[in-house]
Enzyme design. Sequence first.
Site, PDB file in Angstrom:
ATOM      1  N   GLU A 175       0.826  -1.216   0.000  1.00 44.79           N
ATOM      2  CA  GLU A 175       0.000   0.000   0.000  1.00 44.79           C
ATOM      3  C   GLU A 175       0.863   1.270   0.000  1.00 44.79           C
ATOM      4  O   GLU A 175       0.742   2.128   0.878  1.00 44.79           O
ATOM      5  CB  GLU A 175      -0.957  -0.001   1.189  1.00 44.79           C
ATOM      6  CG  GLU A 175      -1.948  -1.154   1.160  1.00 44.79           C
ATOM      7  CD  GLU A 175      -2.869  -1.201   2.378  1.00 44.79           C
ATOM      8  OE1 GLU A 175      -2.708  -0.367   3.291  1.00 44.79           O
ATOM      9  OE2 GLU A 175      -3.745  -2.079   2.409  1.00 44.79           O
ATOM     10  N   GLU A 258      -5.346  -8.370  -0.242  1.00 41.56           N
ATOM     11  CA  GLU A 258      -5.646  -8.128   1.176  1.00 41.56           C
ATOM     12  C   GLU A 258      -6.953  -7.379   1.349  1.00 41.56           C
ATOM     13  O   GLU A 258      -7.174  -6.340   0.728  1.00 41.56           O
ATOM     14  CB  GLU A 258      -4.540  -7.317   1.860  1.00 41.56           C
ATOM     15  CG  GLU A 258      -4.800  -7.129   3.363  1.00 41.56           C
ATOM     16  CD  GLU A 258      -3.846  -6.142   4.014  1.00 41.56           C
ATOM     17  OE1 GLU A 258      -2.624  -6.275   3.819  1.00 41.56           O
ATOM     18  OE2 GLU A 258      -4.327  -5.222   4.713  1.00 41.56           O
TER      19      GLU A 258
END
Length: 415
Positions: A175, A258
């Site tokens: 991320e 995720e």
Amino acid sequence: MKTTLFLRTLGMSFLSLSLIISSCVKQQNSKEIVPDKKGNAAEGAADVAIMATATIDANTVQQTIQGFGGMSVPIWIGDLTADQRTKAFSAGSGIGMSILRVMVPTTSSQFAAEKPTIDAAKSYGAKVIATAWNAPSSMMDGLYLRASAWGDYAAHLSAYTQAVGGVYALSPWNEPNYMASGWMHASATEIADFVAAQGNNCGAPIMCPEPFNMDQTFINTYLSNATAKSKTLFVSGHIYGKTPYNLGNIGKSVWMTEHYTNSSISGNDWPNAMNAAKEIHDCMTAGWAAYVWWYIRRSYGPIDENSNITKVGYVMAHFARYVRPGYTKIACPGNPTTGVYTSAYKSGSKIVIVAINTNAAVTYQPFTISGITVNSFNRYVTTSSSNMDSSSLGISNNAFGINLPASSITTLVSN
């Protein structure tokens, strides 16, 4: 007078008879399909003809499925036990996860902590993917990797993959576009430049760029670097704050690596489990190849802290046990009936159908199949009060219909 009375009486009799016949005809024409006590469908050609049919075309092949899985981070929450590994990865008695995601630690002394679960997952045939949250602090300026440390960072990643016996794919950033995080940041261009220069030196094929909210602009910018794209095995990303969507023709398989639905409630909360079912469905109908949950073992996850498979876990099993790596998704309407969501997959002559009924009532769903011959299915059903209940279903002429229990998920596996 008697004649008149007789005629009136006769007329009333005919009127009553007409009303009775009319009532019978009306009831017959408004017939509803009602499940029997076992929840089986009242099946018939006339019933199927008036329903919204889900037409499955086995000749129209879409994406190849790589699997379903979850994450283990021993250095944060402790490793999975042997029993938990079996429940996670066994397709016979467990959830059937075929992907394990792990974290690349920042220090080599922590590498060994990952290996027991990695080895167990591999023994069940699962693919292992690894993501680095941060580089070693000596290679970073604040939350950014120094360009002068690129070679050292690639060597660190390679040392990790060797220590754990190899991984299927590796992401150098997690991320990187989530600026509120405390882990390593980078622009899509910076990541692409790193992969172009060092992608072959990281010890495993690259999965990238793994952005927060599956950011299309971030992904497209990354892929615009042709060298980085050529060194990328597949595109990865997370769907926090994003509904799954089709990324278009980007030239790479897409893995959702995720997400979790709600960390504040139990994994046995049925409405939340149904949300997870719908989310997995949405990822598949978006054209993605994989779905990976966050922690495998957590109170809100697929396995709870007491080593029990939760409702979230059973919902995942409806996909993971039966839609195995290498299956291909085939054409099937994603939402054929209000509140009903369907997807279909095949491997050779076998097909798998997953049907989710979000309605509060039993819902009848008819199907037709073309491109492959099916005579019967094994049926598995999970509801708020049952887990993977099994039964058999015979069909004829590649057409059938079933009653989907209220708020349920059903998987049909052809014989």
